[in-house]
Write an enzyme that holds these catalytic residues in place. Structure first.
Site, PDB file in Angstrom:
ATOM      1  N   GLY A  17      -4.408 -10.134  -3.195  1.00  0.00           N
ATOM      2  CA  GLY A  17      -5.443  -9.098  -3.254  1.00  0.00           C
ATOM      3  C   GLY A  17      -5.809  -8.500  -1.912  1.00  0.00           C
ATOM      4  O   GLY A  17      -6.934  -8.028  -1.742  1.00  0.00           O
ATOM      5  N   ASN A  19      -4.907  -5.658  -0.516  1.00  0.00           N
ATOM      6  CA  ASN A  19      -5.265  -4.247  -0.625  1.00  0.00           C
ATOM      7  C   ASN A  19      -6.622  -4.066  -1.298  1.00  0.00           C
ATOM      8  O   ASN A  19      -7.392  -3.178  -0.934  1.00  0.00           O
ATOM      9  CB  ASN A  19      -4.185  -3.466  -1.390  1.00  0.00           C
ATOM     10  N   MET A  97       1.839  -6.801 -10.932  1.00  0.00           N
ATOM     11  CA  MET A  97       3.281  -6.959 -11.086  1.00  0.00           C
ATOM     12  C   MET A  97       3.772  -6.721 -12.512  1.00  0.00           C
ATOM     13  O   MET A  97       4.813  -7.242 -12.915  1.00  0.00           O
ATOM     14  CB  MET A  97       3.697  -8.350 -10.604  1.00  0.00           C
ATOM     15  N   HIS A 116       2.899   1.860  -2.784  1.00  0.00           N
ATOM     16  CA  HIS A 116       4.263   1.345  -2.750  1.00  0.00           C
ATOM     17  C   HIS A 116       4.723   1.259  -1.295  1.00  0.00           C
ATOM     18  O   HIS A 116       4.480   2.184  -0.508  1.00  0.00           O
ATOM     19  CB  HIS A 116       5.191   2.280  -3.539  1.00  0.00           C
TER      20      HIS A 116
END
Length: 209
Positions: A17, A19, A97, A116
């Site tokens: 986590g 981000n 994911m 990404h």
């Protein structure tokens, strides 16, 4: 979102986590005009859930079902229902994911974003930093984009570059890209929350004040 209401984020993640933490910290200092309404994970022991609870934010594990790379039908509906009940304005994927499919995408059409670790459309898919290094590019980076039915194929919101150094290993390059993600993602979420981002076909443009 109605005028005067706080812009509400629903964050989905499967791992540590980092981000999410970058966005939450940017919210805490007023850099992102939003609130985290809900954090969801498909992994019961995911660090993102611990990070959310540490900040007294609503956080839940929802079992993903029998598939390895996507949510099964019941799980998908559970995720959608939880996000709708939390009245989220934007779904933020932060290391989630699982590939999102039709019903989920329709429920939040134009309101799901992802980050990404490459300069899309180059190097979509897994281990994009290794793909870039193996290909021999001199510059890579990260991309924030809207999520559609393809793999890393949605409209690009913003990108930030990272040079590829001669001595780079995949791990070293990934670390530098990851640090850049923590700058770019909060900035993009803030722009969306402020209503500055406009989608025109495949192009994302910034609304001028």
């Amino acid at each position: 979102m109605n005028a005067g209401q706080t812009f509400r984020l629903g964050v989905l993640g499967s791992g540590k986590g980092s981000n999410f933490v970058a966005i939450a910290e940017a919210i805490a200092v007023g850099a992102v005009p939003a609130t985290v309404a809900l954090v969801l994970s498909d992994a019961e022991t995911a660090g993102i859930l611990d990070q959310a609870r540490r900040r007294n934010l609503p956080a839940r594990f929802i079992a993903p079902g029998k598939f390895r790379t996507k949510l099964d039908e019941a799980a998908e509906q559970a995720f959608v229902t939880a996000l709708q009940e939390a009245a989220v304005d934007l779904v933020v994927l932060a290391g989630f994911m699982r590939v999102l499919k039709g019903d989920f995408l329709r429920a939040f059409e134009g309101r799901i974003v992802n980050i990404h670790p490459s300069l899309l459309p180059s190097f979509p898919g897994l281990e994009a930093w290794k793909q870039a290094l193996d290909y021999g590019v001199k510059v890579t980076g990260c991309t924030v984009h809207y999520v559609d039915a393809g793999v890393d194929s949605g409209a690009i919101i913003d990108q930030q570059t990272v040079p590829v150094l001669d001595e780079d290993t995949p791990e070293a390059l990934h670390t530098r890209i990851h640090a850049t993600e923590h700058e770019l993602y909060p900035r993009c979420v803030a722009a969306i929350a402020r209503g500055e981002v406009v989608l025109q076909g495949r192009r994302v443009v910034r609304r001028r004040s």
